[in-house]
Enzyme design. Sequence first.
Site, PDB file in Angstrom:
ATOM      1  N   ARG A 163       0.836  -1.207   0.000  1.00 13.24           N
ATOM      2  CA  ARG A 163       0.000   0.000   0.000  1.00 13.24           C
ATOM      3  C   ARG A 163       0.873   1.260   0.000  1.00 13.24           C
ATOM      4  O   ARG A 163       0.523   2.269  -0.596  1.00 13.24           O
ATOM      5  CB  ARG A 163      -0.944  -0.016   1.201  1.00 13.24           C
ATOM      6  CG  ARG A 163      -1.912  -1.197   1.123  1.00 13.24           C
ATOM      7  CD  ARG A 163      -2.897  -1.181   2.243  1.00 13.24           C
ATOM      8  NE  ARG A 163      -3.715   0.009   2.195  1.00 13.24           N
ATOM      9  CZ  ARG A 163      -4.235   0.608   3.267  1.00 13.24           C
ATOM     10  NH1 ARG A 163      -4.005   0.117   4.464  1.00 13.24           N
ATOM     11  NH2 ARG A 163      -4.973   1.683   3.136  1.00 13.24           N
ATOM     12  N   GLN A 204      -9.267   9.762   8.979  1.00 15.89           N
ATOM     13  CA  GLN A 204      -9.072   8.349   9.330  1.00 15.89           C
ATOM     14  C   GLN A 204      -8.065   7.729   8.362  1.00 15.89           C
ATOM     15  O   GLN A 204      -7.642   6.592   8.555  1.00 15.89           O
ATOM     16  CB  GLN A 204     -10.401   7.595   9.209  1.00 15.89           C
ATOM     17  CG  GLN A 204     -11.464   8.095  10.170  1.00 15.89           C
ATOM     18  CD  GLN A 204     -12.832   7.539   9.795  1.00 15.89           C
ATOM     19  OE1 GLN A 204     -13.198   6.449  10.202  1.00 15.89           O
ATOM     20  NE2 GLN A 204     -13.589   8.286   9.027  1.00 15.89           N
ATOM     21  N   ASP A 238      -3.056   7.670   4.323  1.00 11.25           N
ATOM     22  CA  ASP A 238      -2.281   8.215   3.205  1.00 11.25           C
ATOM     23  C   ASP A 238      -1.838   9.646   3.520  1.00 11.25           C
ATOM     24  O   ASP A 238      -2.203  10.215   4.546  1.00 11.25           O
ATOM     25  CB  ASP A 238      -3.090   8.129   1.891  1.00 11.25           C
ATOM     26  CG  ASP A 238      -4.342   9.013   1.887  1.00 11.25           C
ATOM     27  OD1 ASP A 238      -4.251  10.204   2.268  1.00 11.25           O
ATOM     28  OD2 ASP A 238      -5.424   8.531   1.476  1.00 11.25           O
ATOM     29  N   HIS A 289      -5.795   7.286  12.546  1.00 13.29           N
ATOM     30  CA  HIS A 289      -5.423   5.869  12.430  1.00 13.29           C
ATOM     31  C   HIS A 289      -3.969   5.665  11.998  1.00 13.29           C
ATOM     32  O   HIS A 289      -3.624   4.601  11.507  1.00 13.29           O
ATOM     33  CB  HIS A 289      -6.381   5.157  11.462  1.00 13.29           C
ATOM     34  CG  HIS A 289      -7.788   5.078  11.988  1.00 13.29           C
ATOM     35  ND1 HIS A 289      -8.880   4.862  11.183  1.00 13.29           N
ATOM     36  CD2 HIS A 289      -8.273   5.190  13.251  1.00 13.29           C
ATOM     37  CE1 HIS A 289      -9.977   4.852  11.932  1.00 13.29           C
ATOM     38  NE2 HIS A 289      -9.635   5.063  13.185  1.00 13.29           N
ATOM     39  N   GLY A 319     -16.681  11.054   2.690  1.00 19.15           N
ATOM     40  CA  GLY A 319     -16.187   9.745   2.262  1.00 19.15           C
ATOM     41  C   GLY A 319     -15.860   8.762   3.366  1.00 19.15           C
ATOM     42  O   GLY A 319     -14.825   8.110   3.319  1.00 19.15           O
ATOM     43  N   SER A 367     -17.749   5.563   5.793  1.00 21.57           N
ATOM     44  CA  SER A 367     -18.952   4.769   6.054  1.00 21.57           C
ATOM     45  C   SER A 367     -19.388   4.896   7.510  1.00 21.57           C
ATOM     46  O   SER A 367     -20.437   4.381   7.879  1.00 21.57           O
ATOM     47  CB  SER A 367     -18.689   3.299   5.729  1.00 21.57           C
ATOM     48  OG  SER A 367     -17.685   2.798   6.589  1.00 21.57           O
TER      49      SER A 367
HETATM   50  P1  OAD Z   1     -14.976   2.734   4.204  1.00 23.37           P
HETATM   51  O1  OAD Z   1     -14.416   1.915   3.112  1.00 23.37           O
HETATM   52  O2  OAD Z   1     -15.640   2.039   5.343  1.00 23.37           O
HETATM   53  O3  OAD Z   1     -16.049   3.769   3.617  1.00 23.37           O
HETATM   54  C1  OAD Z   1     -15.746   4.509   2.454  1.00 23.37           C
HETATM   55  C2  OAD Z   1     -16.839   5.507   2.220  1.00 23.37           C
HETATM   56  O4  OAD Z   1     -16.461   6.297   1.110  1.00 23.37           O
HETATM   57  C3  OAD Z   1     -18.220   4.885   1.899  1.00 23.37           C
HETATM   58  O5  OAD Z   1     -19.228   5.531   2.663  1.00 23.37           O
HETATM   59  C4  OAD Z   1     -18.380   5.180   0.395  1.00 23.37           C
HETATM   60  O6  OAD Z   1     -19.743   5.404   0.043  1.00 23.37           O
HETATM   61  C5  OAD Z   1     -17.576   6.453   0.259  1.00 23.37           C
HETATM   62  N1  OAD Z   1     -17.063   6.728  -1.095  1.00 23.37           N
HETATM   63  C6  OAD Z   1     -16.724   5.864  -2.076  1.00 23.37           C
HETATM   64  N2  OAD Z   1     -16.268   6.523  -3.156  1.00 23.37           N
HETATM   65  C7  OAD Z   1     -16.312   7.847  -2.846  1.00 23.37           C
HETATM   66  C8  OAD Z   1     -15.968   9.053  -3.532  1.00 23.37           C
HETATM   67  N3  OAD Z   1     -15.471   9.044  -4.783  1.00 23.37           N
HETATM   68  N4  OAD Z   1     -16.167  10.232  -2.898  1.00 23.37           N
HETATM   69  C9  OAD Z   1     -16.677  10.274  -1.629  1.00 23.37           C
HETATM   70  N5  OAD Z   1     -17.008   9.167  -0.934  1.00 23.37           N
HETATM   71  C10 OAD Z   1     -16.829   7.970  -1.527  1.00 23.37           C
HETATM   72  O7  OAD Z   1     -13.786   3.699   4.728  1.00 23.37           O
HETATM   73  P2  OAD Z   1     -13.666   4.498   6.092  1.00 23.37           P
HETATM   74  O8  OAD Z   1     -14.985   4.954   6.587  1.00 23.37           O
HETATM   75  O9  OAD Z   1     -12.590   5.505   5.910  1.00 23.37           O
HETATM   76  O10 OAD Z   1      -9.111   1.799   9.658  1.00 23.37           O
HETATM   77  O11 OAD Z   1     -13.112   3.376   7.049  1.00 23.37           O
HETATM   78  C11 OAD Z   1     -12.787   3.687   8.364  1.00 23.37           C
HETATM   79  C12 OAD Z   1     -11.621   2.866   8.834  1.00 23.37           C
HETATM   80  O12 OAD Z   1     -11.875   1.484   8.596  1.00 23.37           O
HETATM   81  C13 OAD Z   1     -10.327   3.116   8.108  1.00 23.37           C
HETATM   82  O13 OAD Z   1      -9.616   4.235   8.625  1.00 23.37           O
HETATM   83  C14 OAD Z   1      -9.578   1.856   8.302  1.00 23.37           C
HETATM   84  C15 OAD Z   1     -10.685   0.879   8.028  1.00 23.37           C
HETATM   85  O14 OAD Z   1     -10.566  -0.359   8.529  1.00 23.37           O
HETATM   86  C16 OAD Z   1      -8.046   1.089   9.992  1.00 23.37           C
HETATM   87  O15 OAD Z   1      -7.375   0.465   9.184  1.00 23.37           O
HETATM   88  C17 OAD Z   1      -7.734   1.136  11.450  1.00 23.37           C
END
Ligand code: OAD
Length: 229
Positions: free
Chosen positions: A56, A86, A89, A104, A170, A172
């Site tokens: 990554r 969160q 990068d 994170h 962006g 979830s």
């Molecule tokens: P998720 O993968 O859970 O959620 C990604 C979100 O981005 C979803 O709600 C999508 O609808 C949205 N999305 C997708 N494409 C998009 C775009 N072009 N523009 C805007 N939104 C878009 O990712 P996170 O919520 O960041 O933690 O996940 C939280 C944590 O879970 C991460 O920090 C990571 C992961 O496990 C660790 O590794 C500790």
Amino acid sequence: MKKIVVLTGAGISAESGISTFRDSGGLWEQHKIEDVATFEAWERNRALVLEFYNQRRRQLAEVKPNAAHIALADLEKKYHVQIITQNVDDLHERGGSTNILHLHGEMTKARSTADVSLVYNIGYKDITEGDTCEKGAQMRPHIVWFGEAVPNISLAAEITAEADILMVIGTSLNVYPAAGLSRAAKAQCAKYLIDPNASDLNLGLGWTIIPSKAGEGVPVLVEQLLKEA
Ligand code: OAD
């Protein structure tokens, strides 16, 4: 100057070419969390965990900030802006934002397994077995794994409580404690959510929902906020 707090998740970096975690085809469909993102995984198979993050990190060297990261940096012309991300990068940094709190961890840093305060900048270089800190202990990715405490969460809540405007982009909102941060915002704070799947999220009342991709929705909202400032 009004204060804007921006909470971001993997979705803001999706248009730069970095996979999200939970969308269809996302990282957690290809890898099991318990194999690569827990301390137990590290103890069981260090090489696998290092390779997951090395891959990554190499990918990160190949991608660029997108229109959303860059627009957020523009907001600093007229607002005090604090990014709380969160994401591990460095695309907010490369997009030009100056106040960034990583919840994170950060991919471009490594830390000692013996002393949490020993954190080193490694850029986009791999971490390999045998890479040691100044105390001779193995280095690990500077990432908060599942089951580990989130050291910056109290500071993030204090900052969010001061916001005049909160933008959530962006994410979830599946992973706590980060997912609960917006509840720290005061009642009169203006709240915006930008996510193409925003309707799935249950945030309560008082939110302006913008169901677009970050690269489209963020620059439009930023332009509007700059006019209103
Ligand atoms: P998720 O993968 O859970 O959620 C990604 C979100 O981005 C979803 O709600 C999508 O609808 C949205 N999305 C997708 N494409 C998009 C775009 N072009 N523009 C805007 N939104 C878009 O990712 P996170 O919520 O960041 O933690 O996940 C939280 C944590 O879970 C991460 O920090 C990571 C992961 O496990 C660790 O590794 C500790």
